[in-house]
Design an enzyme around this catalytic site. Structure first.
Site, PDB file in Angstrom:
ATOM      1  N   HIS A 159       0.765  -0.901   0.058  1.00  0.00           N
ATOM      2  CA  HIS A 159      -0.319   0.161   0.478  1.00  0.00           C
ATOM      3  C   HIS A 159       1.142   1.221  -0.330  1.00  0.00           C
ATOM      4  O   HIS A 159       0.987   2.020  -0.510  1.00  0.00           O
ATOM      5  CB  HIS A 159      -0.962  -0.269   1.713  1.00  0.00           C
ATOM      6  CG  HIS A 159      -2.252  -1.112   1.066  1.00  0.00           C
ATOM      7  ND1 HIS A 159      -3.148  -0.918   0.650  1.00  0.00           N
ATOM      8  CD2 HIS A 159      -2.159  -2.068   1.699  1.00  0.00           C
ATOM      9  CE1 HIS A 159      -3.824  -2.346   0.472  1.00  0.00           C
ATOM     10  NE2 HIS A 159      -3.214  -2.776   1.009  1.00  0.00           N
ATOM     11  N   ASP A 198       3.385   9.825  -0.708  1.00  0.00           N
ATOM     12  CA  ASP A 198       2.040   8.693  -0.413  1.00  0.00           C
ATOM     13  C   ASP A 198       2.325   7.567  -1.578  1.00  0.00           C
ATOM     14  O   ASP A 198       1.971   8.049  -2.438  1.00  0.00           O
ATOM     15  CB  ASP A 198       1.188   9.587  -0.332  1.00  0.00           C
ATOM     16  CG  ASP A 198       0.368   9.688   0.450  1.00  0.00           C
ATOM     17  OD1 ASP A 198      -0.162   8.552   1.464  1.00  0.00           O
ATOM     18  OD2 ASP A 198      -0.403  10.067   1.534  1.00  0.00           O
TER      19      ASP A 198
HETATM   20  C1  GDG Z   1      -2.229   3.641   3.494  1.00  0.00           C
HETATM   21  C2  GDG Z   1      -0.808   4.474   2.630  1.00  0.00           C
HETATM   22  C3  GDG Z   1      -2.929   4.711   0.767  1.00  0.00           C
HETATM   23  C4  GDG Z   1      -8.232   9.995   7.920  1.00  0.00           C
HETATM   24  N1  GDG Z   1      -9.273  11.029   8.692  1.00  0.00           N
HETATM   25  C5  GDG Z   1     -10.185  10.079   9.259  1.00  0.00           C
HETATM   26  C6  GDG Z   1     -10.908   9.796   8.545  1.00  0.00           C
HETATM   27  N2  GDG Z   1      -9.612   9.523   7.668  1.00  0.00           N
HETATM   28  C7  GDG Z   1      -9.283   8.271   6.539  1.00  0.00           C
HETATM   29  C8  GDG Z   1      -9.336   8.704   5.553  1.00  0.00           C
HETATM   30  C9  GDG Z   1      -8.274   7.822   4.841  1.00  0.00           C
HETATM   31  C10 GDG Z   1      -8.308   7.065   5.462  1.00  0.00           C
HETATM   32  O1  GDG Z   1      -8.068   7.002   6.646  1.00  0.00           O
HETATM   33  C11 GDG Z   1      -6.207   7.131   5.028  1.00  0.00           C
HETATM   34  O2  GDG Z   1      -6.395   6.736   3.786  1.00  0.00           O
HETATM   35  P1  GDG Z   1      -4.847   7.631   2.821  1.00  0.00           P
HETATM   36  O3  GDG Z   1      -4.920   7.029   2.290  1.00  0.00           O
HETATM   37  O4  GDG Z   1      -5.190   9.123   3.274  1.00  0.00           O
HETATM   38  O5  GDG Z   1      -3.834   7.442   4.154  1.00  0.00           O
HETATM   39  P2  GDG Z   1      -2.807   6.465   4.551  1.00  0.00           P
HETATM   40  O6  GDG Z   1      -3.860   5.599   6.144  1.00  0.00           O
HETATM   41  O7  GDG Z   1      -1.684   6.382   4.900  1.00  0.00           O
HETATM   42  O8  GDG Z   1      -2.538   4.349   4.346  1.00  0.00           O
HETATM   43  C12 GDG Z   1      -1.492   5.238   1.083  1.00  0.00           C
HETATM   44  C13 GDG Z   1      -3.544   3.671   1.280  1.00  0.00           C
HETATM   45  O9  GDG Z   1      -2.408   2.911   2.336  1.00  0.00           O
HETATM   46  C14 GDG Z   1      -4.640   2.557   0.560  1.00  0.00           C
HETATM   47  O10 GDG Z   1      -4.143   1.685  -0.258  1.00  0.00           O
HETATM   48  O11 GDG Z   1      -3.829   5.554  -0.098  1.00  0.00           O
HETATM   49  O12 GDG Z   1      -0.844   5.985   0.171  1.00  0.00           O
HETATM   50  O13 GDG Z   1      -0.003   5.583   3.240  1.00  0.00           O
HETATM   51  O14 GDG Z   1      -9.528   6.412   4.073  1.00  0.00           O
HETATM   52  O15 GDG Z   1     -10.550   9.132   5.054  1.00  0.00           O
HETATM   53  N3  GDG Z   1     -11.439   8.375   8.744  1.00  0.00           N
HETATM   54  C15 GDG Z   1     -12.343   8.861   9.612  1.00  0.00           C
HETATM   55  N4  GDG Z   1     -12.038  10.042  10.273  1.00  0.00           N
HETATM   56  C16 GDG Z   1     -10.629  10.498  10.394  1.00  0.00           C
HETATM   57  O16 GDG Z   1     -11.093  11.225  11.306  1.00  0.00           O
HETATM   58  N5  GDG Z   1     -13.884   8.132   9.431  1.00  0.00           N
END
Ligand code: GDG
Length: 468
Positions: free
Chosen positions: A156, A364
């Site tokens: 990821h 990312d």
């Molecule tokens: C890894 C990789 C890759 C955030 N704050 C809240 C909340 N979130 C949710 C977001 C989003 C998720 O968390 C974060 O996803 P990201 O993709 O931005 O980042 P990582 O956690 O680092 O994830 C990344 C991912 O895996 C998938 O393959 O895209 O690059 O690092 O969904 O909405 N959700 C809620 N409340 C919050 O305050 N419910």
């Protein structure tokens, strides 16, 4: 039909609790399609650790099985090698790494224990899909235990170029273990190219006629599978009760002002200090935006037991406090910095109420927030996505305002362009972005990965001829 077995560090709840990440929801959908098992860590630390009882939960044709870890496992595996060696290295932050044989051993031990606990749960016709950097070694260990099923792996987070990866003391062992999978998936063609370069340049890899690569006595198929979100659901969330309520609150609070929104776990890879500084620069350079624009950063803390994480939270608190002290007026605060999480439906409402989505990680894998922001927009009056070129999402989302997150001036100018962008241009950029997000979803991603895994398993890996 074969059952799917998913292995990941954290096992999501089986029903949509509203707080579960979009990825967890998507994986449950995949499991529901065919029936399956989701195996991983319970999230608890206990005395018996990974030797303790398996905990099962079930909903329809989907089962979860979780185990605890012991304190030493947690320290050395999770807070240790995974998050102090692998995470920073794979995000190009060699300055933040802590390479220590003890942590590396703990990582191997936990991979081994988890594999040993999983093996008795497996059936001969299962399809096994292992997720992320916590379990690079799992496939090799399952193969050693005699598992013959197709086993795939999806990373990821970014896979760095060899010049960076080779700083990891056990890089060869990690890559050798990756070659035990039938199919390895990356988020972008960039990460895939870095992996291939490693194989060709570091370990004399050879491209085979079927597209696979042989190296170190093993053969693997590797490809890019950019992950998506549950776009259909997300695009409807702003109209749900919770979504509409948060949208109304945001609009009421903003009045005629425009809002820039960021949503990220507190993590040094997300470029948060640069983002705050860019907003400050915008207010310095263009004082006419004072009182007209505000920034909302939602940032739930994560991994706070790792020093680099608690440090960055303090930095952000200091920065937002300073910027607010400098620019606030009686009726306006420039930055709202909220360090707690919101339900997903509320987030969608907040996205819709924000004129600019600011997604500026320094590195990312993909970044799902960029896709969620687009899915949640009103197509008749869409906001503008400002997106880092170093997010995996930038490879697909070319109509966003693509920025270099290290350049505070460039970020400030992009913010100004986004705030001032006329409706016609906003729509012109939004339409292809929306189309992409709605087409390449989490479920199509999973379906394509699993299809490819089955195809590659049909051409069985060659017997090892030498050890790497
Ligand atoms: C890894 C990789 C890759 C955030 N704050 C809240 C909340 N979130 C949710 C977001 C989003 C998720 O968390 C974060 O996803 P990201 O993709 O931005 O980042 P990582 O956690 O680092 O994830 C990344 C991912 O895996 C998938 O393959 O895209 O690059 O690092 O969904 O909405 N959700 C809620 N409340 C919050 O305050 N419910």
């Amino acid at each position: 039909m074969s059952r799917i077995v998913i292995v990941s560090n954290r096992v999501g709840p089986l029903s949509d609790t509203g707080r579960a990440g979009g990825l967890a929801v998507a994986l449950v959908d995949v499991l529901r399609d065919r029936g399956g098992l989701w195996f991983g860590w319970s999230g608890a630390v206990s005395d018996e650790g990974s030797y303790g009882a398996l905990r099962f939960a079930e909903e329809g044709n989907v089962q979860t099985a979780t185990i605890d870890v012991a304190q030493a496992d947690y320290d050395e595996f999770y807070a240790g090698f995974a998050n102090r060696a692998l995470w920073p290295t794979l995000h190009y932050r060699l300055d933040l790494t802590d390479f220590d044989r003890r942590l590396e051993e703990g990582y191997r031990r936990v991979n081994e224990r988890f594999a040993a606990r999983l093996v008795p749960l497996l059936r001969p016709d299962d399809i096994v899909w292992v997720h992320d950097y916590h379990f690079f070694l799992m496939g090799e260990m399952l193969r050693d235990a005699g598992v013959k099923s197709p086993i795939g792996f999806f990373l990821h987070i970014p896979f760095p170029v060899p010049e960076i990866l080779t700083a990891l003391p056990n890089h060869k062992k990690i890559v050798h273990a990756m070659l035990a999978y039938d199919q390895v998936g990356f988020q972008t063609s960039n990460h895939l190219a870095a992996f291939e370069r490693y194989l060709f340049e570091e370990v004399d890899g050879v491209r085979e006629a079927d597209g696979g690569i042989s190296a170190m006595g093993r053969k693997v198929h590797a490809a890019a599978f950019p992950i998506g979100i549950d776009a259909e659901a997300f695009s409807k969330f702003p109209e749900s009760d919770e979504g509409a309520e948060s949208l109304a609150l945001v609009r009421n609070e903003l009045d005629e002002r425009k809002q820039i929104v960021g949503v990220d776990r507190i993590d040094y890879s997300k470029g948060l200090p640069q983002r705050f500084s860019a907003f400050e620069r915008l207010l310095e350079l263009y004082p006419e935006h004072k009182g007209e624009v505000s920034m909302l950063q939602i940032a739930p803390p994560s991994r706070s037991e790792v020093r680099a994480y608690s440090q960055i939270q303090r930095t952000l608190e200091g920065l937002s406090g300073r910027i607010n002290g400098r620019f606030s007026d009686l009726d306006w605060n420039p930055i709202q910095f909220i360090t707690r999480s919101f339900p997903r439906r509320s987030l969608a409402g907040i996205y819709r109420g924000s004129a600019v989505g600011l997604v500026t990680p320094l590195r990312d894998g993909m970044n799902l927030v960029a896709k969620e922001y687009i899915a949640a927009q009103d197509p008749e009056d869409p906001g503008v996505l400002v997106l880092s070129r170093f997010a995996g999402a930038a490879e697909e989302m070319r109509e966003a305002l693509i920025v270099n997150p290290y350049s505070i001036d460039e970020l400030a100018e992009a913010l100004r362009a986004a705030i001032q962008m006329p409706l016609a241009e906003r729509k012109q950029r939004f339409e292809p972005l929306y189309h992409g997000v709605m087409t390449n979803t989490a479920s199509s991603w999973a379906r394509i990965f699993l299809e490819r895994l089955l195809e590659t398993h049909a051409s069985p890996p060659e017997e090892p001829s030498e050890e790497g």
